[in-house]
Scaffold this motif. Structure first.
Motif, PDB file in Angstrom:
ATOM      1  N   GLY A  33      57.727  63.393  29.001  1.00  0.00           N
ATOM      2  CA  GLY A  33      58.166  62.707  30.214  1.00  0.00           C
ATOM      3  C   GLY A  33      58.134  63.636  31.411  1.00  0.00           C
ATOM      4  N   CYS A  34      58.614  63.149  32.521  1.00  0.00           N
ATOM      5  CA  CYS A  34      58.631  63.917  33.757  1.00  0.00           C
ATOM      6  C   CYS A  34      59.685  65.017  33.667  1.00  0.00           C
ATOM      7  CB  CYS A  34      58.930  62.982  34.924  1.00  0.00           C
ATOM      8  SG  CYS A  34      59.073  63.817  36.507  1.00  0.00           S
ATOM      9  N   THR A  46      55.518  61.455  41.816  1.00  0.00           N
ATOM     10  CA  THR A  46      54.424  61.029  40.940  1.00  0.00           C
ATOM     11  C   THR A  46      54.913  60.299  39.693  1.00  0.00           C
ATOM     12  OG1 THR A  46      54.373  63.148  39.780  1.00  0.00           O
ATOM     13  CG2 THR A  46      52.951  62.918  41.718  1.00  0.00           C
ATOM     14  N   CYS A  47      56.208  60.043  39.609  1.00  0.00           N
ATOM     15  CA  CYS A  47      56.715  59.303  38.450  1.00  0.00           C
ATOM     16  C   CYS A  47      56.068  57.923  38.403  1.00  0.00           C
ATOM     17  CB  CYS A  47      58.241  59.157  38.512  1.00  0.00           C
ATOM     18  SG  CYS A  47      59.116  60.547  37.794  1.00  0.00           S
ATOM     19  N   GLY A  48      55.610  57.536  37.247  1.00  0.00           N
ATOM     20  CA  GLY A  48      54.935  56.265  37.061  1.00  0.00           C
ATOM     21  C   GLY A  48      53.430  56.369  37.167  1.00  0.00           C
ATOM     22  N   ILE A 117      60.805  58.154  47.812  1.00  0.00           N
ATOM     23  CA  ILE A 117      61.983  57.320  48.068  1.00  0.00           C
ATOM     24  C   ILE A 117      61.861  55.990  47.335  1.00  0.00           C
ATOM     25  CG2 ILE A 117      63.184  56.020  49.878  1.00  0.00           C
ATOM     26  CD1 ILE A 117      62.545  58.417  51.752  1.00  0.00           C
ATOM     27  N   LEU A 118      60.690  55.390  47.362  1.00  0.00           N
ATOM     28  CA  LEU A 118      60.477  54.120  46.658  1.00  0.00           C
ATOM     29  C   LEU A 118      60.689  54.272  45.157  1.00  0.00           C
ATOM     30  CD1 LEU A 118      59.506  51.148  46.751  1.00  0.00           C
ATOM     31  CD2 LEU A 118      57.204  52.040  46.378  1.00  0.00           C
ATOM     32  N   GLN A 119      60.139  55.337  44.576  1.00  0.00           N
ATOM     33  CA  GLN A 119      60.270  55.539  43.132  1.00  0.00           C
ATOM     34  C   GLN A 119      61.734  55.796  42.750  1.00  0.00           C
ATOM     35  OE1 GLN A 119      57.676  54.132  42.441  1.00  0.00           O
ATOM     36  NE2 GLN A 119      56.448  55.530  41.238  1.00  0.00           N
ATOM     37  N   TRP A 121      64.424  54.759  44.487  1.00  0.00           N
ATOM     38  CA  TRP A 121      65.143  53.520  44.750  1.00  0.00           C
ATOM     39  C   TRP A 121      64.928  52.505  43.626  1.00  0.00           C
ATOM     40  CZ3 TRP A 121      63.108  48.631  46.533  1.00  0.00           C
ATOM     41  CH2 TRP A 121      64.088  47.723  46.873  1.00  0.00           C
ATOM     42  N   ARG A 122      63.697  52.420  43.115  1.00  0.00           N
ATOM     43  CA  ARG A 122      63.404  51.469  42.037  1.00  0.00           C
ATOM     44  C   ARG A 122      63.827  51.983  40.677  1.00  0.00           C
ATOM     45  NH1 ARG A 122      57.481  49.317  42.445  1.00  0.00           N
ATOM     46  NH2 ARG A 122      57.309  51.084  41.094  1.00  0.00           N
ATOM     47  N   GLY A 123      64.159  53.266  40.581  1.00  0.00           N
ATOM     48  CA  GLY A 123      64.602  53.821  39.307  1.00  0.00           C
ATOM     49  C   GLY A 123      63.498  53.973  38.285  1.00  0.00           C
ATOM     50  N   ILE A 124      62.304  54.244  38.741  1.00  0.00           N
ATOM     51  CA  ILE A 124      61.145  54.405  37.838  1.00  0.00           C
ATOM     52  C   ILE A 124      61.376  55.627  36.957  1.00  0.00           C
ATOM     53  CG2 ILE A 124      58.677  54.953  37.772  1.00  0.00           C
ATOM     54  CD1 ILE A 124      59.052  52.133  38.637  1.00  0.00           C
TER      55      ILE A 124
END
Length: 124
Positions: A33-34, A46-48, A117-119, A121-124
């Motif tokens: 994983g990351c 870069t998560c996801g 910020i998006l990643q 916020w979405r909890g990816i």
């Protein structure tokens, strides 16, 4: 002397690798994983991305966009970049110089920060 279309060749190689990734789906669970997320508890910019590439390899664009919207959007623009580079190589034009602009650099940083910020916020 004709110039080699390195951009087009690189993009086509990346597309081939993305397509081949669909065959690696069964072993994708073995990937680590990351490390940033493991250490901090927060997603990195870069998560996801790995899951996005695996989804692109299966031609599942909606899922790819869910996992990493910037990478999926870039995937849509790659055929344009290939066509541009092949046209420039065919005509023998040299590569353009990279822009040395404060606005371009800040735009890239803003895109990276916005993705992060998006990643998070979405909890990816």
């Amino acid at each position: 002397m004709k110039r080699v279309p390195w951009v087009a060749l690189g993009i086509m190689l990346a597309a081939l690798a993305t397509w081949a990734s669909s065959y690696l789906q069964p072993i994708s669970a073995l990937l680590p994983g990351c490390a940033f997320k493991r250490l901090t508890g927060f997603a990195c910019a870069t998560c996801g991305l790995t899951r996005c590439i695996l989804a692109l390899g299966r031609w599942e664009w909606a899922e790819a966009f869910h996992w990493h919207p910037v990478a999926a959007a870039a995937g849509l623009l790659l055929p344009v970049a290939v066509a541009w580079d092949l046209r420039r190589a065919w005509r023998g034009h040299p590569y353009l110089d990279l822009p040395d602009s404060w606005a371009v650099r800040m735009s890239v940083w803003a895109l990276l920060l916005g993705t992060w910020i998006l990643q998070v916020w979405r909890g990816i």
